[in-house]
Design a protein around this motif. Structure first.
Motif, PDB file in Angstrom:
ATOM      1  N   ALA A 165       0.940  -1.042  -0.094  1.00 29.14           N
ATOM      2  CA  ALA A 165       0.113  -0.091   0.080  1.00 29.14           C
ATOM      3  C   ALA A 165       0.765   1.281  -0.137  1.00 29.14           C
ATOM      4  O   ALA A 165       0.616   2.225  -0.673  1.00 29.14           O
ATOM      5  N   PHE A 166       1.813   1.265   0.764  1.00 34.86           N
ATOM      6  CA  PHE A 166       2.776   2.502   0.854  1.00 34.86           C
ATOM      7  C   PHE A 166       4.006   2.443  -0.094  1.00 34.86           C
ATOM      8  O   PHE A 166       3.941   3.282  -0.932  1.00 34.86           O
ATOM      9  N   GLN A 167       4.944   1.451  -0.215  1.00 35.98           N
ATOM     10  CA  GLN A 167       5.923   1.231  -1.083  1.00 35.98           C
ATOM     11  C   GLN A 167       7.142   2.247  -0.744  1.00 35.98           C
ATOM     12  O   GLN A 167       7.905   2.077  -1.711  1.00 35.98           O
ATOM     13  N   GLY A 168       6.831   3.161   0.006  1.00 36.85           N
ATOM     14  CA  GLY A 168       8.029   4.050   0.052  1.00 36.85           C
ATOM     15  C   GLY A 168       9.034   3.501   0.964  1.00 36.85           C
ATOM     16  O   GLY A 168       8.929   2.526   1.529  1.00 36.85           O
ATOM     17  N   PRO A 169      10.277   4.318   1.319  1.00 42.29           N
ATOM     18  CA  PRO A 169      11.464   3.902   2.169  1.00 42.29           C
ATOM     19  C   PRO A 169      10.903   3.696   3.459  1.00 42.29           C
ATOM     20  O   PRO A 169       9.912   4.507   4.378  1.00 42.29           O
ATOM     21  N   VAL A 170      11.425   2.452   4.304  1.00 46.39           N
ATOM     22  CA  VAL A 170      10.909   2.097   5.537  1.00 46.39           C
ATOM     23  C   VAL A 170      11.961   1.623   6.525  1.00 46.39           C
ATOM     24  O   VAL A 170      13.098   0.729   6.009  1.00 46.39           O
ATOM     25  N   LEU A 171      12.312   2.078   7.584  1.00 42.80           N
ATOM     26  CA  LEU A 171      13.193   1.812   8.425  1.00 42.80           C
ATOM     27  C   LEU A 171      12.703   1.305   9.725  1.00 42.80           C
ATOM     28  O   LEU A 171      11.528   1.505  10.324  1.00 42.80           O
ATOM     29  N   VAL A 172      13.158  -0.193  10.042  1.00 43.11           N
ATOM     30  CA  VAL A 172      12.730  -0.971  11.057  1.00 43.11           C
ATOM     31  C   VAL A 172      13.850  -1.019  12.164  1.00 43.11           C
ATOM     32  O   VAL A 172      14.910  -1.380  11.972  1.00 43.11           O
ATOM     33  N   LEU A 173      13.584  -0.172  13.301  1.00 44.03           N
ATOM     34  CA  LEU A 173      14.473  -0.075  14.303  1.00 44.03           C
ATOM     35  C   LEU A 173      13.635  -1.097  15.441  1.00 44.03           C
ATOM     36  O   LEU A 173      12.986  -0.697  15.885  1.00 44.03           O
ATOM     37  N   GLN A 174      14.481  -2.119  15.590  1.00 39.68           N
ATOM     38  CA  GLN A 174      14.210  -3.253  16.479  1.00 39.68           C
ATOM     39  C   GLN A 174      14.719  -3.531  17.883  1.00 39.68           C
ATOM     40  O   GLN A 174      15.908  -4.235  17.442  1.00 39.68           O
ATOM     41  N   GLY A 175      14.091  -3.193  18.907  1.00 32.53           N
ATOM     42  CA  GLY A 175      14.949  -3.695  20.189  1.00 32.53           C
ATOM     43  C   GLY A 175      14.857  -5.299  20.276  1.00 32.53           C
ATOM     44  O   GLY A 175      13.957  -5.806  20.392  1.00 32.53           O
ATOM     45  N   ALA A 176      16.233  -5.724  20.228  1.00 37.13           N
ATOM     46  CA  ALA A 176      16.164  -7.220  20.077  1.00 37.13           C
ATOM     47  C   ALA A 176      15.923  -7.709  21.211  1.00 37.13           C
ATOM     48  O   ALA A 176      15.667  -9.084  21.214  1.00 37.13           O
ATOM     49  N   CYS A 228       9.141  -7.437   3.207  1.00 39.23           N
ATOM     50  CA  CYS A 228       8.989  -6.236   2.852  1.00 39.23           C
ATOM     51  C   CYS A 228      10.443  -5.793   2.121  1.00 39.23           C
ATOM     52  O   CYS A 228      11.416  -5.446   2.761  1.00 39.23           O
ATOM     53  N   ILE A 229      10.204  -5.667   0.811  1.00 39.74           N
ATOM     54  CA  ILE A 229      11.590  -5.309  -0.029  1.00 39.74           C
ATOM     55  C   ILE A 229      12.055  -3.698   0.343  1.00 39.74           C
ATOM     56  O   ILE A 229      13.206  -3.461   0.020  1.00 39.74           O
ATOM     57  N   ASN A 230      11.074  -3.028   0.695  1.00 41.77           N
ATOM     58  CA  ASN A 230      11.404  -1.554   1.018  1.00 41.77           C
ATOM     59  C   ASN A 230      11.962  -1.306   2.415  1.00 41.77           C
ATOM     60  O   ASN A 230      11.924  -0.304   2.647  1.00 41.77           O
ATOM     61  N   GLY A 231      11.915  -2.352   3.166  1.00 35.14           N
ATOM     62  CA  GLY A 231      12.349  -2.158   4.593  1.00 35.14           C
ATOM     63  C   GLY A 231      13.743  -2.555   4.942  1.00 35.14           C
ATOM     64  O   GLY A 231      14.238  -3.490   4.538  1.00 35.14           O
ATOM     65  N   GLU A 232      14.405  -1.585   5.670  1.00 36.98           N
ATOM     66  CA  GLU A 232      15.708  -1.696   6.215  1.00 36.98           C
ATOM     67  C   GLU A 232      15.556  -1.954   7.636  1.00 36.98           C
ATOM     68  O   GLU A 232      14.952  -1.203   8.512  1.00 36.98           O
ATOM     69  N   VAL A 233      16.145  -3.124   8.199  1.00 39.34           N
ATOM     70  CA  VAL A 233      16.112  -3.633   9.363  1.00 39.34           C
ATOM     71  C   VAL A 233      17.412  -3.511  10.079  1.00 39.34           C
ATOM     72  O   VAL A 233      18.451  -3.789   9.607  1.00 39.34           O
ATOM     73  N   VAL A 234      17.297  -2.772  11.433  1.00 44.14           N
ATOM     74  CA  VAL A 234      18.474  -2.577  12.329  1.00 44.14           C
ATOM     75  C   VAL A 234      18.062  -3.025  13.580  1.00 44.14           C
ATOM     76  O   VAL A 234      17.195  -2.530  14.242  1.00 44.14           O
TER      77      VAL A 234
END
Length: 848
Positions: free
Chosen positions: A781-792, A810-816
């Motif tokens: 639905a969105f398809q824009g740049p996404v950053l995922v900041l995940q407390g491990a 999510c191919i547009n998601g960057e996970v940290v």
């Protein structure tokens, strides 16, 4: 008697009133609270086109009686110096402290209303709301005329129109309601500064300083503490302040001011009309749209200017939230009323009162207008708006492809009915309080039959008492009825019901059974009637509590500004910080908190991100923190629309939206449903379903219906937990730096759980419909740049596993992954801020 309380303080480039509450030893608390009138003499410091730097003196004006209104100006205390009574969103004559103070101050009162599109955009954003405002102002003018006065109506910026009138009449005082919301406070300050400048500049017209006196109308003669439960304990029945009845007469407005062609000789434009009148509803809507575009970031203006498909349908086609839905057969204006309370309508009110209903203040009804004031019926208004919208002239706001949140509105018919003014609203309140769901005996007024179907629609399991805010929220937002009047009428009914016999005598078994089932006085009927009155009183009480709470708060916290705004009439707050050196082309940042949290949960993020060149906002979602918590079915759609409207009305530019926990799901929903308003998303340990290949169903899923005893039991258990030792429990979700879950955070969450309506927020969770998949929202639905900041180290779920799944789906998601728990933004703010700023600069700022 005027007593100086304290001197105002200056903050920033704009002048602001001091908002601190101070004791006044010269007045009793009852006298202070009854009118809460603050006098602020203004002195010109700089040029008109800039905000003046102003020193304000705040004071209180005493009143001899809280329940004996002044019927007419008192020659012993009043003089002929003109006083302007400025109406904004207090469009009534009943229970109006400013009106009574004006009568005790002067024999020449100039009632004034100015439509400034910039200020009314939060209450006028659709065809029905524009028609509602038009009706409310028209009704107020007719009410004033019936008392021998009139209403001067101007259009344009407050800081231009009010000074014009001040100079034209030689006024030395302006009386108006005190404001809480940031936008209205800024408008008031600008108008006051400009009025002082004009009065000093034109000594031949007005040589005295202009005193701005603000009033409030609190429910109780008590100090408002932090916790609602403490407020309830310290109150006594005698502390309730009775509403003021309307005056019996008013002095006439000078005839030359009523000429629509009259203008101020001191105005920058010689053709500026003082009494220009109110535009048509379609023109009101157009002016609001144009004003919003003119004051909005250029990249965002085109989005606001788009014509909404929903608005084109006007009355019938608006997409409404579930808690505000109204059918086409619901409340509408009686043909004989035609925008005002007619003689026959007043007769209906009288007969319903005589038949045993709650007695609404007779003087209110008697002094309401009885003559037609406009040729447009509600149907004509809606047809005009539909035609204008179809031609591209009537525009509501629509930012996305499917959300429609900013264009949502209360039902068109309901809004038009409430806008008819004090008469219809008071009769509707009377009928609401007398409402009996089983009207087999055929009794009751027409209003009771109208309200009957609506009450059933709004009283849903997720919000058992949702009918009152749904039916009366707009009336309270426009100020056509006061909280004190609502509270007084509801409490009178409750007191009356207590005295009724709850069992017939003799109490045989058949007599008991008949009495229980009858619609005219049985136990079930009495219980339901009492519940309606309790809901009305609670709504008025909660609004008063939160207004007082807002006035007592600091204007700066955690290095950011604390501001207030209203979402569809519901008071809430937000933090904002502006950068000293903004980065070119950088979008704004909106931070959305999680379940049970609030704006200040971003305490160490807002100012820090601003220091790196970004404008940052953190709103409190309705139902959380120190926001009002009315009885509405809370859920993802309500919170999504709240954030979307915040972006339109407050931020006014494209945003990167970040959210923690359920706030992450809300952020993703806003981005999905309003993709043109959002350029990037940051998910912080986000809630939400992850499901490969998910597609939304053609028909939205129905809300679940769990057993009531389970909902109540679990909700109350969670409610009791939050009122206990929250701090120790919070440390569990802060596993790396548990000291960050400090006592302040725990106490604030616990404080919110004691607010009126808080239990309803917890209860609504059980009725949430099945949500859309998180991966669908951000990747399809969105398809824009996404950053995922995940407390491990999040103890609430498999945080690492969820992060990997998001990255896969999510191919547009960057996970940290971060070394933190469920709230990494608060547990490790320095790391979160660095990653957030890096993402923003890399994706959206030129030169990085």
């Amino acid at each position: 008697m005027i007593s100086v309380i304290n001197a105002g303080r200056l903050q920033g480039p704009k002048a602001h009133f001091s908002r601190e509450l101070s004791r006044n030893i010269n007045l009793t608390r009852s006298q202070q609270n009854q009118f809460s009138l603050n006098e602020s003499p203004w002195k010109h410091q700089h040029a008109l086109h800039k905000y003046a730097l102003i020193t304000s003196l705040r004071g209180k004006i005493s009143k001899t009686s809280a329940t004996s209104p002044t019927s007419q100006s008192n020659p012993a205390t009043a003089d002929d110096t003109p006083v302007i009574l400025w109406f904004k969103h207090d469009l009534r004559i009943d229970d109006h402290p400013g009106l009574h103070q004006a009568l005790s101050t002067s024999n020449t009162i100039i009632p004034f209303f100015c439509f400034d599109p910039r200020r009314y955009e939060q209450v006028v954003h659709s065809p029905s709301s524009a028609a509602a405002l038009s009706q409310a102002v028209t009704s107020l003018r007719s009410s004033l005329r019936s008392l021998g006065s009139d209403l001067i109506i101007s259009c344009g910026p407050w800081e231009e129109q009010l000074p014009n009138l001040v100079c034209a009449v030689g006024a030395t005082a302006v009386i108006t309601e005190e404001e809480i919301e940031k936008d209205w406070k800024d408008g008031f300050d600008a108008a006051a500064a400009a009025s002082s400048f004009n009065s000093n500049k034109n000594d031949n017209i007005n040589t005295a300083k202009v005193a701005f006196k603000t009033w409030t109308a609190p429910l109780f003669d008590t100090y408002i503490p932090e916790k609602f439960t403490e407020w309830k304990k310290q109150r006594t029945p005698a502390a309730a302040i009775a509403p003021l009845d309307p005056p019996t007469s008013l002095p006439a407005v000078p005839s030359h001011l009523l000429d629509p062609l009259s203008s101020s000789s001191t105005s920058s434009s010689s053709n500026t009309a003082i009494n220009s009148g109110l535009p048509s509803p379609s023109e009101i809507l157009r002016q609001v749209r144009d004003s919003t575009i003119a004051t909005t970031d250029a990249a965002f203006a085109d989005l606001i200017g788009e014509r909404s498909t929903a608005a084109a349908a006007a009355s019938g086609g608006e997409r409404l939230p579930a808690w505000a839905m109204s059918s086409s057969s619901s409340i509408d204006l009686e043909q004989e009323s035609n925008n005002e309370l007619s003689t026959s309508a007043r007769s209906t009110s009288s007969s319903s009162t005589e038949s045993g209903g709650v007695k609404v203040a007779d003087k209110v009804i008697e002094k309401l207008p009885g003559e037609a004031s406009t040729s447009e019926t509600i149907a004509e208004v809606e047809n005009e708006l539909a035609s204008a919208s179809a031609n591209g002239n009537g525009t509501a706001f629509n930012l996305g492809s499917g959300g429609g949140g900013a264009a949502n509105d209360w039902g068109a018919e309901l809004a038009a009915e409430l806008a008819a003014g004090e008469g219809p609203v008071m009769e509707a309140l009377n009928a609401y309080l007398r409402h009996v769901e089983t009207t087999a005996d055929g009794g009751g007024s027409t209003w009771q039959w109208k309200l009957g179907s609506e009450i059933g629609k709004f009283d849903v399991p997720a919000a058992p008492d949702g009918c009152f805010p749904a039916l009366f929220n707009r009336a309270m937002s426009f100020g056509v009825v006061s909280r004190r009047r609502i509270y007084s009428e509801a409490m009178q009914l409750l007191e009356k019901e207590k005295k009724k016999s709850y069992m017939p005598v003799p109490a045989g078994i058949f007599a008991k059974l008949g009495w229980l089932l009858t619609s005219s006085g049985g136990a079930l009927v009495l219980q339901k009637r009492q519940r309606k009155a309790t809901a009305a009183a609670a709504a008025a009480e909660a609004g008063d509590f939160h207004a007082g709470l807002a006035r007592s708060r600091k204007e700066e916290v955690h290095g950011a500004k604390l501001r207030h705004w209203r979402w569809r009439g519901i008071l809430t707050d937000y933090l904002v910080a502006h950068p000293e050196n903004p980065l070119p082309g950088a979008p704004a940042v909106v931070l959305v908190h999680g379940f049970g949290a609030f704006s200040e949960h971003w305490r160490d993020n807002v100012a820090s991100l601003a220091s790196q060149g970004f404008t940052v906002y953190a709103p409190t979602l309705v139902g959380y923190g120190r926001s009002e918590k009315p009885a509405i079915p809370y859920g993802q759609d309500v919170w999504r629309d709240c954030v979307a409207d915040f972006v339109v009305q407050v931020v006014r530019q494209p945003v990167v939206i970040a959210g923690n926990s359920i706030g992450g799901f809300i952020a993703a929903s806003v981005a999905a449903d309003y993709p043109k308003a959002v350029v990037g998303v940051v998910l912080v340990n986000s809630a939400g379903l992850l499901k490969e290949g998910y597609q939304p169903p053609a028909t939205p899923p129905a809300a679940p219906s769990p057993p009531l005893f389970i909902v109540e039991g679990v909700s109350r258990a969670l409610f009791a937990f939050l009122q206990g030792d929250v701090t120790n429990q919070l440390r569990r979700v802060y596993p790396v730096v548990p000291s960050r879950a400090d006592s302040w955070l725990g106490q604030e969450i616990g404080r919110a759980s004691a607010d009126p309506g808080a239990l309803g927020v917890f209860r609504s969770v059980f009725y949430l419909p099945k949500p859309r998949a998180l991966n669908y929202l951000i990747s399809e639905a969105f398809q824009g740049p996404v950053l995922v900041l995940q407390g491990a180290k999040d103890p609430l779920n498999d945080a690492v596993g969820r992060a990997k799944e998001i990255e896969r789906l999510c191919i547009n998601g960057e996970v940290v992954l971060l070394d933190a728990g469920h709230c990494p933004h608060d547990e490790k703010p320095e790391i979160f801020n660095a990653k957030m700023a890096e993402f923003m600069k890399e994706k959206f700022v030129c030169g990085f």
